[in-house]
Design a protein around this motif. Structure first.
Motif, PDB file in Angstrom:
ATOM      1  N   VAL A  62       6.774  -1.753  10.882  1.00 55.06           N
ATOM      2  CA  VAL A  62       7.906  -2.422  10.251  1.00 55.06           C
ATOM      3  C   VAL A  62       8.987  -2.774  11.262  1.00 55.06           C
ATOM      4  CG1 VAL A  62       9.680  -2.194   8.503  1.00 55.06           C
ATOM      5  CG2 VAL A  62       7.453  -1.244   8.122  1.00 55.06           C
ATOM      6  N   ASN A  63       9.202  -1.875  12.201  1.00 60.43           N
ATOM      7  CA  ASN A  63      10.263  -2.138  13.164  1.00 60.43           C
ATOM      8  C   ASN A  63       9.945  -3.326  14.060  1.00 60.43           C
ATOM      9  OD1 ASN A  63      12.257  -0.132  12.551  1.00 60.43           O
ATOM     10  ND2 ASN A  63      10.668   1.336  13.073  1.00 60.43           N
ATOM     11  N   GLU A  99       7.450   3.091   1.362  1.00 58.77           N
ATOM     12  CA  GLU A  99       7.003   3.880   2.497  1.00 58.77           C
ATOM     13  C   GLU A  99       7.339   3.160   3.801  1.00 58.77           C
ATOM     14  OE1 GLU A  99       3.038   5.468   1.445  1.00 58.77           O
ATOM     15  OE2 GLU A  99       2.610   5.088   3.555  1.00 58.77           O
ATOM     16  N   MET A 100       7.076   1.854   3.810  1.00 57.88           N
ATOM     17  CA  MET A 100       7.325   1.090   5.019  1.00 57.88           C
ATOM     18  C   MET A 100       8.811   0.898   5.268  1.00 57.88           C
ATOM     19  SD  MET A 100       4.223  -1.646   5.090  1.00 57.88           S
ATOM     20  CE  MET A 100       5.243  -2.742   5.987  1.00 57.88           C
ATOM     21  N   MET A 101       9.547   0.671   4.190  1.00 59.41           N
ATOM     22  CA  MET A 101      10.984   0.474   4.356  1.00 59.41           C
ATOM     23  C   MET A 101      11.648   1.725   4.912  1.00 59.41           C
ATOM     24  SD  MET A 101      12.007  -1.662   0.980  1.00 59.41           S
ATOM     25  CE  MET A 101      13.778  -1.581   1.094  1.00 59.41           C
ATOM     26  N   SER A 114       9.225 -11.158 -13.152  1.00 58.78           N
ATOM     27  CA  SER A 114       9.071  -9.753 -12.803  1.00 58.78           C
ATOM     28  C   SER A 114       9.379  -9.479 -11.342  1.00 58.78           C
ATOM     29  CB  SER A 114       7.645  -9.296 -13.125  1.00 58.78           C
ATOM     30  OG  SER A 114       6.730 -10.063 -12.399  1.00 58.78           O
ATOM     31  N   VAL A 115       9.701  -8.232 -11.073  1.00 61.10           N
ATOM     32  CA  VAL A 115       9.844  -7.756  -9.700  1.00 61.10           C
ATOM     33  C   VAL A 115       9.032  -6.473  -9.611  1.00 61.10           C
ATOM     34  CG1 VAL A 115      11.413  -6.903  -7.924  1.00 61.10           C
ATOM     35  CG2 VAL A 115      12.199  -8.650  -9.521  1.00 61.10           C
ATOM     36  N   ILE A 116       8.101  -6.433  -8.687  1.00 60.63           N
ATOM     37  CA  ILE A 116       7.278  -5.239  -8.544  1.00 60.63           C
ATOM     38  C   ILE A 116       7.286  -4.791  -7.097  1.00 60.63           C
ATOM     39  CG2 ILE A 116       4.925  -4.324  -8.699  1.00 60.63           C
ATOM     40  CD1 ILE A 116       4.627  -6.333 -11.081  1.00 60.63           C
ATOM     41  N   VAL A 117       7.731  -3.580  -6.885  1.00 53.37           N
ATOM     42  CA  VAL A 117       7.763  -3.050  -5.525  1.00 53.37           C
ATOM     43  C   VAL A 117       6.841  -1.850  -5.485  1.00 53.37           C
ATOM     44  CG1 VAL A 117       9.221  -2.176  -3.673  1.00 53.37           C
ATOM     45  CG2 VAL A 117      10.174  -3.774  -5.322  1.00 53.37           C
ATOM     46  N   SER A 118       5.897  -1.851  -4.547  1.00 52.06           N
ATOM     47  CA  SER A 118       4.905  -0.783  -4.528  1.00 52.06           C
ATOM     48  C   SER A 118       5.354   0.380  -3.651  1.00 52.06           C
ATOM     49  CB  SER A 118       3.581  -1.326  -4.012  1.00 52.06           C
ATOM     50  OG  SER A 118       3.699  -1.574  -2.632  1.00 52.06           O
ATOM     51  N   LEU A 136       2.917  -5.222  -1.482  1.00 56.99           N
ATOM     52  CA  LEU A 136       4.191  -4.593  -1.151  1.00 56.99           C
ATOM     53  C   LEU A 136       5.236  -4.924  -2.196  1.00 56.99           C
ATOM     54  CD1 LEU A 136       4.809  -5.086   2.653  1.00 56.99           C
ATOM     55  CD2 LEU A 136       3.924  -3.111   1.470  1.00 56.99           C
ATOM     56  N   ILE A 137       5.360  -6.201  -2.433  1.00 56.99           N
ATOM     57  CA  ILE A 137       6.398  -6.631  -3.345  1.00 56.99           C
ATOM     58  C   ILE A 137       5.966  -7.938  -3.983  1.00 56.99           C
ATOM     59  CG2 ILE A 137       7.705  -7.800  -1.498  1.00 56.99           C
ATOM     60  CD1 ILE A 137      10.239  -6.755  -2.919  1.00 56.99           C
ATOM     61  N   LYS A 138       6.333  -8.088  -5.226  1.00 57.27           N
ATOM     62  CA  LYS A 138       6.003  -9.309  -5.958  1.00 57.27           C
ATOM     63  C   LYS A 138       7.214  -9.679  -6.773  1.00 57.27           C
ATOM     64  CE  LYS A 138       1.546  -8.103  -7.436  1.00 57.27           C
ATOM     65  NZ  LYS A 138       0.546  -8.074  -8.475  1.00 57.27           N
ATOM     66  N   PHE A 139       7.570 -10.908  -6.823  1.00 55.28           N
ATOM     67  CA  PHE A 139       8.631 -11.274  -7.741  1.00 55.28           C
ATOM     68  C   PHE A 139       8.472 -12.705  -8.214  1.00 55.28           C
ATOM     69  CE2 PHE A 139      10.981 -13.702  -4.613  1.00 55.28           C
ATOM     70  CZ  PHE A 139      10.642 -13.102  -3.425  1.00 55.28           C
ATOM     71  N   GLY A 140       9.129 -12.999  -9.311  1.00 59.86           N
ATOM     72  CA  GLY A 140       9.049 -14.328  -9.869  1.00 59.86           C
ATOM     73  C   GLY A 140       8.314 -14.332 -11.179  1.00 59.86           C
ATOM     74  N   LYS A 183       3.848   1.553  -1.194  1.00 59.36           N
ATOM     75  CA  LYS A 183       3.640   1.193   0.211  1.00 59.36           C
ATOM     76  C   LYS A 183       4.889   0.528   0.791  1.00 59.36           C
ATOM     77  CE  LYS A 183       0.344   0.123   3.481  1.00 59.36           C
ATOM     78  NZ  LYS A 183      -0.702   0.991   3.996  1.00 59.36           N
ATOM     79  N   MET A 184       5.518  -0.304  -0.020  1.00 59.21           N
ATOM     80  CA  MET A 184       6.717  -0.995   0.431  1.00 59.21           C
ATOM     81  C   MET A 184       7.833   0.009   0.714  1.00 59.21           C
ATOM     82  SD  MET A 184       8.080  -3.940   1.018  1.00 59.21           S
ATOM     83  CE  MET A 184       9.695  -4.693   1.173  1.00 59.21           C
ATOM     84  N   THR A 218       0.177   2.084   7.268  1.00 61.61           N
ATOM     85  CA  THR A 218       1.628   1.877   7.284  1.00 61.61           C
ATOM     86  C   THR A 218       2.179   1.649   8.687  1.00 61.61           C
ATOM     87  OG1 THR A 218       1.672   3.368   5.425  1.00 61.61           O
ATOM     88  CG2 THR A 218       3.778   2.790   6.379  1.00 61.61           C
ATOM     89  N   LYS A 229      10.556   3.568   7.043  1.00 58.79           N
ATOM     90  CA  LYS A 229      10.273   3.702   8.477  1.00 58.79           C
ATOM     91  C   LYS A 229      11.204   2.837   9.327  1.00 58.79           C
ATOM     92  CE  LYS A 229       6.561   6.322   8.503  1.00 58.79           C
ATOM     93  NZ  LYS A 229       5.365   6.049   7.730  1.00 58.79           N
ATOM     94  N   VAL A 230      11.925   1.967   8.647  1.00 58.90           N
ATOM     95  CA  VAL A 230      12.840   1.110   9.399  1.00 58.90           C
ATOM     96  C   VAL A 230      13.933   1.970  10.014  1.00 58.90           C
ATOM     97  CG1 VAL A 230      14.528  -0.750   9.218  1.00 58.90           C
ATOM     98  CG2 VAL A 230      12.401  -0.878   7.938  1.00 58.90           C
ATOM     99  N   LYS A 231      14.176   1.722  11.283  1.00 64.43           N
ATOM    100  CA  LYS A 231      15.201   2.505  11.962  1.00 64.43           C
ATOM    101  C   LYS A 231      16.567   2.011  11.543  1.00 64.43           C
ATOM    102  CE  LYS A 231      12.378   3.224  15.982  1.00 64.43           C
ATOM    103  NZ  LYS A 231      11.953   2.271  16.995  1.00 64.43           N
TER     104      LYS A 231
END
Lengths: 175, 174
Positions: free
Chosen positions: B146-147, A43-45, A34-38, B99-103, A40-41, B117, A47-49
């Motif tokens: 994040v930055n 949201e944070m991504m 599985s791949v699970i992206v929340s 945030l993220i889970k995989f596998g 929050k992720m 955040t 914010k990346v400049k």
């Protein structure tokens, strides 16, 4: 303008309560990857400049902001694949989504369902089910994505993240 | 002495019984099945570089990194199962946001954060592989965002890494 803002807020709220939990049981299944992206992720991504000159990256960031949750479940086990199929159909019974597309390509079946938002082009939830008894490691794939987005935006994301069903989504978006 | 005991009980009482990763690290870092390593920001040798303000801010926000790993061998399967269950239970606490889970269930990785955040206190990376064990990496900071993390990664690529700090890790892997 006010209306747009209001409806955006409303969409946002309703996206949160959208039930996605129906498939969570597969997360702990031995035969499922599985791949699970929340949220929050995402949201944070967002914010990346991103490099202001990089149009593609900018566009990517724009779409990221609109996403809430992404869940992908894949199985290599025929029994689990059946279970996934059953879960998808029972989920569709309790959460009516519209069928957007159905494809059958030499045994490989792809079904895409969506829940539209304020107008037809805005999607709040996208559910994709791919079944391929001939494939060894991907007998069945369930992908669920929630947020508030346009279909054509998503095909670019699935391509970038190398998610299954990207081609099918592209075709669906062109319709 | 009496005073010490009193203080100790007081500390014990004031701690909630809720298990946290911090406690888990403390409890297990000395155990024979585990390997632990603390890494300080000084691992990045930045003396020879002229840092931009962004890079300085990123380094400033980064406090330390703790690693705890469980090495699986032929005889400790039960222990592996019980330890990974403990870790998963701790991470279920709502304080840790996934945030993220995989596998798959057996092999995979997950990233969690604590804090808000824009003000992240801690990044937690959990990687597991049924055959070789699992590792928890905590990146602790002070209002990271994040930055900062992205800048830090870039910095890691261009600065020299102080290999001395990583030596125990190399030995563990052998």
């Amino acid at each position: 303008m006010k209306n747009i803002v209001l409806s955006a807020v409303f969409l946002f709220m309703s996206a949160i309560v959208t039930a996605q939990g129906a498939f969570d049981k597969f997360e702990n299944n031995e035969s499922v990857a599985s791949v699970i992206v929340s949220k929050k992720m995402f949201e944070m991504m967002s914010k990346v400049k991103a490099d202001a000159k990089d149009k593609e990256a900018q566009q990517f960031m724009n779409v990221i902001k609109k996403l809430d949750n992404l869940k992908v479940f894949m199985t290599s086990n025929a029994k689990t694949a059946n279970d996934m199929k059953a879960t998808v159909s029972s989920y569709l019974k309790s959460n009516p989504l519209e069928e957007l597309m159905r494809m059958n390509d030499s045994g490989r079946q792809v079904k895409i369902y969506v829940k539209s938002g304020a107008n037809e082009n805005i999607i709040k939830e996208l559910l994709m089910y791919i079944e391929d008894p001939t494939s060894k490691d991907k007998q069945a794939i369930v992908m669920s994505l929630t947020g508030t987005f346009y279909l054509d935006e998503i095909s670019s994301i699935t391509e970038k993240l190398n998610l299954p069903g990207g081609n099918e989504l592209k075709k669906a978006a062109k319709k | 002495m009496k005073y010490l005991i009193f203080l100790f009980t007081f500390v014990l009482l004031s701690c909630s019984n809720e298990p946290t990763l911090q406690k888990y690290f403390v409890e297990n870092s000395e155990s024979a099945d585990f390997f632990s390593l603390d890494i300080a920001p000084s691992i990045l040798k930045t003396d020879s570089l002229t840092l931009t303000n962004e890079e300085k801010a990123a380094l400033d926000a980064f406090k330390k990194m703790n690693i705890l790993a469980f090495k699986k061998d032929a005889i400790n399967d039960d222990k592996y199962q019980s330890e990974i269950t403990k870790v998963n239970t701790i991470l279920k606490n709502e304080k840790y946001e996934s945030l993220i889970k995989f596998g798959t269930n057996a092999n995979g990785a997950a990233i969690y954060v604590t804090g808000e955040t824009d003000k992240i206190d801690e990044f937690i990376i959990l990687a597991k592989q049924t055959e070789s064990g699992f590792a928890i990496i905590r990146v602790l900071g002070d209002t990271m965002d994040v930055n900062h993390v992205m800048t830090l990664f870039q910095l890691i690529q261009k600065s020299n890494i102080d290999m001395e700090q990583l030596k125990p890790l190399q030995q563990f892997m052998k």
